[in-house]
Design a protein around this motif. Structure first.
Motif, short mmCIF file in Angstrom:
data_model
loop_
_atom_site.label_atom_id
_atom_site.label_comp_id
_atom_site.label_asym_id
_atom_site.label_seq_id
_atom_site.Cartn_x
_atom_site.Cartn_y
_atom_site.Cartn_z
N ASP A 16 -7.40 9.86 12.08
CA ASP A 16 -8.89 9.16 11.79
C ASP A 16 -8.98 7.86 11.33
N GLY A 17 -7.68 7.25 11.10
CA GLY A 17 -7.90 5.95 10.55
C GLY A 17 -7.94 5.81 9.21
N LYS A 18 -7.75 6.70 8.42
CA LYS A 18 -7.77 6.72 6.98
C LYS A 18 -6.55 6.22 6.45
N LEU A 19 -6.48 5.61 5.45
CA LEU A 19 -5.15 5.17 4.67
C LEU A 19 -4.44 6.36 4.31
N VAL A 20 -3.05 6.42 4.61
CA VAL A 20 -2.38 7.76 4.12
C VAL A 20 -1.27 7.12 3.14
N TYR A 21 -0.83 5.65 3.32
CA TYR A 21 0.15 5.30 2.37
C TYR A 21 0.09 3.76 2.28
N ARG A 22 0.26 3.52 1.25
CA ARG A 22 0.47 1.93 0.87
C ARG A 22 1.71 1.49 -0.04
N SER A 23 2.14 0.56 0.24
CA SER A 23 3.37 0.08 -0.87
C SER A 23 2.80 -0.25 -2.07
N PRO A 24 3.46 0.32 -3.27
CA PRO A 24 3.09 -0.14 -4.49
C PRO A 24 2.70 -1.56 -4.75
N PRO A 25 1.89 -1.91 -5.71
CA PRO A 25 1.70 -3.25 -5.86
C PRO A 25 2.62 -4.12 -6.53
N LEU A 26 2.63 -5.48 -6.51
CA LEU A 26 3.82 -6.06 -7.20
C LEU A 26 3.63 -5.98 -8.76
N ASP A 27 4.73 -5.91 -9.45
CA ASP A 27 4.73 -5.59 -10.96
C ASP A 27 4.28 -6.98 -11.68
N GLU A 28 3.53 -6.59 -12.79
CA GLU A 28 2.75 -7.62 -13.54
C GLU A 28 3.75 -8.85 -14.16
N VAL A 29 5.05 -8.50 -13.97
CA VAL A 29 5.91 -9.63 -14.55
C VAL A 29 6.21 -10.56 -13.67
N TRP A 30 5.62 -10.40 -12.41
CA TRP A 30 5.76 -11.53 -11.46
C TRP A 30 4.36 -12.32 -11.33
N LEU A 31 3.50 -11.90 -11.94
CA LEU A 31 2.01 -12.63 -11.73
C LEU A 31 1.80 -13.52 -13.04
N THR A 32 0.96 -14.58 -12.87
CA THR A 32 0.34 -15.39 -13.64
C THR A 32 -0.63 -14.59 -14.38
N ALA A 33 -1.26 -15.26 -15.68
CA ALA A 33 -2.27 -14.69 -16.27
C ALA A 33 -3.53 -14.53 -15.33
N ASP A 34 -3.70 -15.61 -14.44
CA ASP A 34 -4.84 -15.68 -13.66
C ASP A 34 -4.87 -14.58 -12.59
#
Length: 355
Positions: free
Chosen positions: A266-284
């Motif tokens: 039906d086109g609905k999202l079934v699975y999506r990869s987990p988001p990147l852990d926050e240790v890799w992100l900047t404050a912004d």
């Protein structure tokens, strides 16, 4: 640190040469028995096999907890003599090969990279784990079969072995998947540079575990650019290419994307990869992600509020704009008289029959 690995137990299958490594924080009997349970669970679910006999050294394998666990499962035991490693030659040989592989990994990193604890001895259990991963997937020179194939009876296409990378090499973490032919987005490569320390046991066999150089935190990452030859570490004064240029050169051959979206019919999202852990992100980036999550939750709450209530629908009531005089039906409790004649028509003002 008390939470670090301080050793482990290595299990070698005498028939297939398959190796199972269970890293342990402590070498006590309880944690060793727990690792034994995990090994046997893996054999049961992967190959439908069970353990009938253990041959081991002395020590913890003679403890009451271990022997009782074997007795409950009707498993027998035997032990090697003192300084008699030849009595368990196949296991000792396999363990020696794995240790030499792990030692080579550590030496290679020490020769090509320094700083940020990339060659710290605390990474030794992870190097051994990766060596075991490789050992189980490398074909035997004589039979052409891998230990994992002999254990499961399933022929492998060696896809995971062809996609493997050098243990301990630099790995650059990306936040989203790149399309074919797409260039690298602008990102802080110094913050996103980590160290490849093997593959995740909780995900697919090719989902990489990357160690953050600043915090030491290890997390599975689904979009990674590997530098197997450490070209972004050493820069000659005659080399005019910047790190960004070298990353673009690595993109066609060393970029790996393990995650993707799956949608139903039906086109609905079934699975999506987990988001990147926050240790890799900047404050912004962290602030923008949290704002996006908050907005998404608010939108979902609004959709739930306007969602129609499930259940039987009430029939619509018909209202007449021109009401008529009600026609009262005869009393249902009245018993009809035999003298009633259905053929007599009633006439307004005169109810007598005509002559």
């Amino acid at each position: 640190d008390k939470s670090r690995y301080h050793g482990g137990t290595i299990y070698v299958d005498g028939c297939s040469d398959f190796i199972w490594l269970e890293n342990q924080v402590s070498l006590g009997a309880s944690e060793t028995v727990f690792g034994k349970e995990k090994f046997e669970e893996y054999l049961r679910t992967t190959a439908g096999a069970r353990v009938d006999h253990y041959h081991s050294d002395n020590g913890i394998f003679q403890s009451a907890a271990w022997t009782e666990n074997c007795r409950m499962k009707l498993q027998t035991q035997s032990f090697s003599g003192v300084n008699a490693q030849h009595q368990n030659a196949k296991a000792e040989r396999a363990i020696g090969i794995v240790m030499n592989m792990a030692r080579t990994f550590m030496v290679n990193v020490s020769l090509n990279w320094a700083g940020n604890g990339v060659n710290n001895v605390n990474l030794w259990p992870l190097a051994v784990k990766h060596a075991v991963w490789l050992y189980n997937r490398i074909p035997n020179r004589t039979t052409g079969l891998t230990p994992l194939e002999r254990l499961t009876g399933i022929k492998s296409d060696h896809r995971d072995l062809r996609r493997t990378h050098v243990w301990g090499c630099p790995a650059f973490v990306l936040e989203s998947r790149l399309a074919n032919g797409q260039k690298l987005p602008k990102f802080d490569w110094k913050r996103r540079r980590g160290q490849f320390v093997g593959y995740s046991a909780q995900h697919s066999s090719t989902v990489a575990c990357i160690r953050n150089l600043n915090t030491g935190y290890i997390s599975p990452v689904f979009d990674v650019l590997f530098d197997d030859k450490f070209t972004t570490i050493f820069c000659s004064k005659y080399d005019k290419n910047t790190v960004d240029d070298k990353l673009e050169e690595l993109l066609p051959t060393d970029y790996e994307s393990y995650g993707h979206e799956e949608r139903g019919d039906d086109g609905k999202l079934v699975y999506r990869s987990p988001p990147l852990d926050e240790v890799w992100l900047t404050a912004d980036e962290i602030r923008d992600r949290r704002a996006e999550i908050k907005a998404q939750k608010s939108s979902e709450a609004q959709r739930e509020a306007f969602k129609p209530v499930s259940g039987p629908r009430a029939e619509p009531e018909i209202i007449s704009l021109h009401p008529r005089k009600p026609n009262h039906s005869p009393d249902a409790n009245m018993i009809p008289d035999d003298s009633d004649d259905d053929s007599v028509d009633s006439v307004s003002g005169d109810s007598s029959p005509q002559a």
